[in-house]
Design a protein around this motif. Structure first.
Motif, mmCIF file in Angstrom:
data_model
loop_
_atom_site.group_PDB
_atom_site.id
_atom_site.type_symbol
_atom_site.label_atom_id
_atom_site.label_comp_id
_atom_site.label_asym_id
_atom_site.label_seq_id
_atom_site.Cartn_x
_atom_site.Cartn_y
_atom_site.Cartn_z
ATOM 1 N N ASN A 120 0.845 -1.195 0.000
ATOM 2 C CA ASN A 120 0.000 0.000 0.000
ATOM 3 C C ASN A 120 0.881 1.246 0.000
ATOM 4 O OD1 ASN A 120 -2.124 -1.737 0.150
ATOM 5 N ND2 ASN A 120 -2.484 -1.455 2.349
ATOM 6 N N THR A 302 -13.097 10.984 1.670
ATOM 7 C CA THR A 302 -11.912 10.650 2.475
ATOM 8 C C THR A 302 -11.495 11.847 3.322
ATOM 9 O OG1 THR A 302 -11.229 9.165 0.690
ATOM 10 C CG2 THR A 302 -9.577 9.709 2.361
ATOM 11 N N LEU A 321 -4.907 1.638 -0.953
ATOM 12 C CA LEU A 321 -4.681 0.188 -0.950
ATOM 13 C C LEU A 321 -4.221 -0.272 -2.331
ATOM 14 C CD1 LEU A 321 -7.634 -1.340 1.120
ATOM 15 C CD2 LEU A 321 -5.494 -0.290 1.889
ATOM 16 N N THR A 333 -9.707 2.107 -2.812
ATOM 17 C CA THR A 333 -9.919 2.309 -1.379
ATOM 18 C C THR A 333 -8.762 3.058 -0.748
ATOM 19 O OG1 THR A 333 -11.239 0.279 -1.147
ATOM 20 C CG2 THR A 333 -10.212 1.139 0.846
ATOM 21 N N ASP A 335 -7.326 3.814 3.037
ATOM 22 C CA ASP A 335 -7.416 3.544 4.465
ATOM 23 C C ASP A 335 -6.802 4.708 5.209
ATOM 24 O OD1 ASP A 335 -8.670 1.136 4.206
ATOM 25 O OD2 ASP A 335 -7.063 -0.070 5.083
ATOM 26 N N GLU A 337 -5.232 5.664 8.801
ATOM 27 C CA GLU A 337 -4.656 4.974 9.951
ATOM 28 C C GLU A 337 -4.279 5.988 11.016
ATOM 29 O OE1 GLU A 337 -2.710 1.321 7.329
ATOM 30 O OE2 GLU A 337 -1.379 2.854 8.143
ATOM 31 N N GLU A 348 -5.590 1.092 11.313
ATOM 32 C CA GLU A 348 -6.740 1.460 10.496
ATOM 33 C C GLU A 348 -7.906 1.944 11.344
ATOM 34 O OE1 GLU A 348 -8.220 -1.701 7.995
ATOM 35 O OE2 GLU A 348 -10.146 -0.692 7.775
ATOM 36 N N SER A 350 -10.390 3.956 9.423
ATOM 37 C CA SER A 350 -11.401 4.242 8.403
ATOM 38 C C SER A 350 -10.983 3.615 7.092
ATOM 39 C CB SER A 350 -11.541 5.750 8.204
ATOM 40 O OG SER A 350 -12.341 6.016 7.055
ATOM 41 N N SER A 351 -11.975 3.250 6.314
ATOM 42 C CA SER A 351 -11.733 2.677 5.001
ATOM 43 C C SER A 351 -12.743 3.314 4.056
ATOM 44 C CB SER A 351 -11.940 1.158 5.087
ATOM 45 O OG SER A 351 -11.433 0.525 3.946
ATOM 46 N N SER A 353 -14.172 3.814 0.189
ATOM 47 C CA SER A 353 -14.105 3.105 -1.088
ATOM 48 C C SER A 353 -15.075 3.640 -2.119
ATOM 49 C CB SER A 353 -14.443 1.611 -0.872
ATOM 50 O OG SER A 353 -13.589 1.039 0.076
ATOM 51 N N GLY A 381 -17.520 5.142 3.473
ATOM 52 C CA GLY A 381 -16.320 5.165 4.292
ATOM 53 C C GLY A 381 -16.682 5.347 5.755
#
Length: 422
Positions: A120, A302, A321, A333, A335, A337, A348, A350-351, A353, A381
């Motif tokens: 990543n 995001t 990712l 996606t 992420d 962190e 992590e 939040s993710s 996408s 997300g």
RNA sequence: GGAGAGGUGGCUGAGUGGUCGAAAGCAGCGGUUUGCUAAACCGUCGUAGUGCCUUAAAGCGCUACCGGGGGUUCGAAUCCCCCCCUCUCCGCCA
């Protein structure tokens, strides 16, 4: 779910990009299944058209008083053959569907190629991890010491991977939920929603948790209902089988829900503390976007999630990712962190996408401008995983005396600026 | 949980065995008229699969779809069975 005809047309190019995910498309099997299925459909439909014509003939003849016994018998026999053909076509259809359902989404061109999380790519970093004049503690020590987390009694009530938040610990969780929802509704243009925490099979199919990932879910015995593993399921399915007016897009929802995950296959990972629980709280962002701007919407979504961390003064980094680490339904996606002193690293929280039309096709969520109707793009997300935010605050804001200072932005929600033992 | 009513195209709503993918109205889209707006008039207007044609789109066919599934019949929106959902009343309940 891929679109069958475009999948067929671009088979080789798609297979090539899916190989970057480590997924092999059995192109030979696909081609033969696809060809056989279409041949079966054509044959069955031809026979059906013939039968329909003959049936109409019977209607006309019997009206004029003619004898139709013989014709009827012939048509009846056609009907029997039709049943066989239909069955064959249905079988081929089911096989093809099963194959298509297992094929992941094609990664967007901007997604870096890679094999695992190690590949990543960090896209930005915010804040500086705090320096402590003492040895910082992990939340699984701080929580019980402050009397705000109780693991033992949670295990008695339910079992492993559950926790009881207590006193200001419970209030901190609740404060975070309200804070996040307020920021998204007041500053980012999202509409708040409180959806059911239980959803049916069709909904889970629509967002792609079923049929492949049933093992990760809690099913309610004797029903077709499951506990939701994320608000993505009820909120995205809010518009299942609907056509959205293109002028109204993007539509932006935020929702707080508890999330329930069986965590099958994660034994031994994150066993300490509340990082990985069977039940956790989350505020989720969901967008329905026009295809042409969905990647802009991914960027802003995001940023909306990152904004929560900035307001709370929590250091984080954002990674994109790589192909090998991407979830099956996602085309791209990010992420986010957060820095956790207890782990001396980023974790992590939040993710975010963009699924493009992959979910919308399954869930039949369309958008229409003028005469042109197409599938909408869906995005979502976490903003944020509340439990992990709780951890980040407790660990990053711990003091030498064991207390935890509450970040400025949260104080109106907490009614105090510090959590102390006792 | 009990009793009753109902689920038809974006919406309202007709349709009880063939001529129904489905009347009519509204909304939408294209046009005519009009100083503008409004109105009127004409036309058009579901989704999916599949075949032909095509670079593609369009087009022309066929098939399926009237809450979901099954059945009866040569033929089902229409008849039968099961299920789901909505509404009304009763019961229970935060």
């Amino acid at each position: 779910m891929h679109d069958l005809s475009s999948f067929r047309q671009n088979l080789d190019a798609i297979a090539l990009r899916l190989a970057d995910r480590g997924f092999t498309v059995d192109t030979g099997t696909f081609r033969s299944l696809d060809t056989e299925r279409r041949a079966a459909i054509t044959e069955a439909e031809k026979l059906r058209a013939d039968r329909n014509a003959q049936s109409q003939e019977i209607g006309k003849l019997s009206k004029s008083g003619a004898d139709t016994t013989e014709l009827r018998e012939r048509v009846r026999q056609m009907g029997e053959r039709m049943k066989e053909l239909d069955q064959k076509a249905a079988e081929l259809e089911a096989n093809l569907q099963a194959m298509m359902a297992s094929i992941p989404n094609v990664p967007h061109a901007s997604v870096p190629t890679g094999k695992s999380a190690d590949d990543n790519v960090e896209v930005r970093r915010w804040g500086t991890p705090p320096e402590f004049s003492f040895a910082p503690k992990a939340h699984w020590d701080l929580g019980p010491e402050l009397g705000i987390l109780d693991f033992e009694r949670a295990a008695k009530i339910t079992g492993a991977r559950f926790v009881v938040y207590k006193g200001l610990g419970a209030k901190l969780e609740r404060a975070l939920i309200s804070f996040m929802l307020d920021v998204h509704t007041q500053h980012h243009g999202y509409t708040e929603m409180l959806p059911p925490f239980i959803a049916n099979k069709d909904s889970f199919y629509g967002t792609g948790q079923l049929p492949k990932f049933e093992a990760d879910l809690f099913k309610l015995e004797g029903t077709d209902y499951y506990l939701i593993p994320t608000a993505e399921v009820p909120v995205t399915n809010y518009y299942r089988d609907e056509t959205l007016d293109a002028d109204k897009l993007p539509i932006q929802f935020c929702a707080y829900t508890p999330c329930f995950r069986s965590e099958a296959g994660s034994y031994g990972r994150d066993v300490r503390g509340i990082i990985r629980q069977h039940q956790f709280q989350k505020v989720e962002l969901v967008k329905f976007a026009p295809p042409e701007s969905s990647y802009d919407e991914l960027e802003s979504l995001t940023r909306d999630a990152e904004d929560i961390l900035q307001r709370l003064g929590l250091p984080y980094r954002t990674v994109v990712l790589c192909t090998g680490d991407l979830g099956a339904s996602s085309a791209k996606t990010y992420d986010i962190e957060v820095w956790l002193p207890g782990q001396n690293g980023y974790k992590e929280i939040s993710s975010c996408s963009n699924f493009e039309a992959f979910q919308a096709r399954r869930a039949a969520i369309r958008t229409k401008s003028g005469k042109k109707s197409e599938f909408a793009h869906t995005l979502n997300g976490s903003a944020l995983a509340v439990g992990r935010t709780w951890v980040a605050i407790v660990e990053n804001y711990q003091q030498a005396d064991g207390s935890v200072v509450i970040p400025e932005a949260l104080r109106p929600y907490m009614g105090t600026d510090v959590i102390r033992a006792g």
